[in-house]
Design a protein around this motif. Structure first.
Motif, PDB file in Angstrom:
ATOM      1  N   ARG A   1       0.837  -1.210   0.000  1.00 17.22           N
ATOM      2  CA  ARG A   1       0.000   0.000   0.000  1.00 17.22           C
ATOM      3  C   ARG A   1       0.871   1.259   0.000  1.00 17.22           C
ATOM      4  O   ARG A   1       0.557   2.257  -0.662  1.00 17.22           O
ATOM      5  CB  ARG A   1      -0.911   0.011   1.244  1.00 17.22           C
ATOM      6  CG  ARG A   1      -2.037  -0.978   1.170  1.00 17.22           C
ATOM      7  CD  ARG A   1      -2.751  -1.134   2.510  1.00 17.22           C
ATOM      8  NE  ARG A   1      -3.832  -2.087   2.407  1.00 17.22           N
ATOM      9  CZ  ARG A   1      -5.070  -1.770   2.016  1.00 17.22           C
ATOM     10  NH1 ARG A   1      -5.377  -0.522   1.751  1.00 17.22           N
ATOM     11  NH2 ARG A   1      -5.991  -2.704   1.914  1.00 17.22           N
TER      12      ARG A   1
ATOM     13  N   ARG B   1      -4.924   3.291   3.805  1.00 16.87           N
ATOM     14  CA  ARG B   1      -6.101   2.413   3.992  1.00 16.87           C
ATOM     15  C   ARG B   1      -7.310   2.859   3.180  1.00 16.87           C
ATOM     16  O   ARG B   1      -8.398   2.302   3.338  1.00 16.87           O
ATOM     17  CB  ARG B   1      -6.514   2.359   5.472  1.00 16.87           C
ATOM     18  CG  ARG B   1      -5.424   1.905   6.394  1.00 16.87           C
ATOM     19  CD  ARG B   1      -5.237   0.413   6.401  1.00 16.87           C
ATOM     20  NE  ARG B   1      -3.970   0.045   6.993  1.00 16.87           N
ATOM     21  CZ  ARG B   1      -3.310  -1.081   6.761  1.00 16.87           C
ATOM     22  NH1 ARG B   1      -3.798  -1.977   5.925  1.00 16.87           N
ATOM     23  NH2 ARG B   1      -2.164  -1.319   7.338  1.00 16.87           N
TER      24      ARG B   1
ATOM     25  N   SER C   1      -6.173   0.660  -1.767  1.00 15.54           N
ATOM     26  CA  SER C   1      -6.388  -0.799  -1.762  1.00 15.54           C
ATOM     27  C   SER C   1      -6.232  -1.338  -3.176  1.00 15.54           C
ATOM     28  O   SER C   1      -5.519  -2.313  -3.422  1.00 15.54           O
ATOM     29  CB  SER C   1      -7.788  -1.137  -1.252  1.00 15.54           C
ATOM     30  OG  SER C   1      -7.943  -0.734   0.085  1.00 15.54           O
TER      31      SER C   1
END
Ligand code: DC
Length: 236
Positions: free
Chosen positions: A41, A93, A98
């Motif tokens: 990420r 996040r 994602s």
């Protein structure tokens, strides 16, 4: 591998409960925790900030050695993710990160470039053991891990959990959007040519659908403790 910490691999698709289970298992055993998804990420975030496309292998390859990705304890428990001095824990996040992580993780240059970092974080000299959470820990990063788990759950249950998690953070995504994102990520992660998401042959497959988290954690800790005893490394 003699001399390295005791390694626990926890792989599985998005929303199977890996992160929370891995964190609790690591804390109960006094092991370090390495969230490898957070690393992918962070690469997606760094690429986005520099305007690098997720398919641009040359630019991604040049970017990786410049990135300083660290984990640090969070005051409220858990871990913060740092990119250099910048705390990126929240930003990585978001739903675009994602999908971005899933996209960059399909690039062989990125997977190869992150192998050393994942192994170094797990094998830091102060670690008695490490729990690594990801997609290919038991198959690629530590094929000789001491214990391997593959956590799974139905697509609907995984989307429900993820939707609740995002809603709690104030994200306005609907359940249908979360489910669609997740199905796309599952497809991406399982069908990519390199290190696709699949259980290692010697992994214990654990279906967490309808199982309370504490029961999952108890089962994992029990299995690790049995293995520690069998290897004569228990009771520290
Ligand atoms: O676990 P996560 O949802 O934070 O992971 C984000 C993405 O990173 C996931 O869609 C696939 C990729 N990933 C991977 O390819 N290999 C790993 N070991 C961990 C994550």
């Amino acid at each position: 591998m003699a001399g390295r910490p005791f390694i626990v691999a926890i792989d599985g698709p998005a929303g199977a409960g890996k992160s929370t289970a891995a964190r609790r298992v690591a804390s109960r055993l006094g092991f370090a925790m390495v969230d490898t998804g957070a690393i992918y990420r962070t690469v997606a975030l760094a690429a986005t900030r520099r305007g690098i496309a997720f398919e641009d292998d040359a630019a991604l390859g040049a970017l990786l050695p410049e990135l300083e990705i660290h984990f640090a304890p969070s005051p409220g428990g858990g871990q913060r993710v740092l990119l250099g001095a910048d705390d990126v824990s929240v930003e990585i996040r978001t739903p675009p990160m994602s999908i971005g992580a899933s996209d960059v993780s399909a690039r062989p240059v990125v997977r190869a470039g992150l192998l050393g970092l994942q192994r170094r974080l797990a094998c830091a000299p102060e670690n008695r053991g490490a729990v690594l959470e990801g997609r290919d820990i038991g198959t690629v990063v530590f094929p000789d891990a001491d214990v391997k788990f593959f956590l799974t759950a139905s697509a609907e249950e995984r989307a429900r959990r993820r939707h609740a998690e995002l809603a709690a953070k104030g994200d306005a995504s609907t359940y249908d959007e979360v489910l669609a994102d997740q199905l796309r990520r599952d497809k991406n992660d399982s069908e990519r040519a390199i290190a696709p998401l699949r259980p290692a042959e010697d992994a214990r497959v654990v279906d967490t659908s309808g199982v309370p988290l504490e029961a999952v954690v108890d089962a994992l800790v029990r299995a690790v403790e049995e293995r520690l005893q069998a290897e004569g490394r228990g009771g520290a």
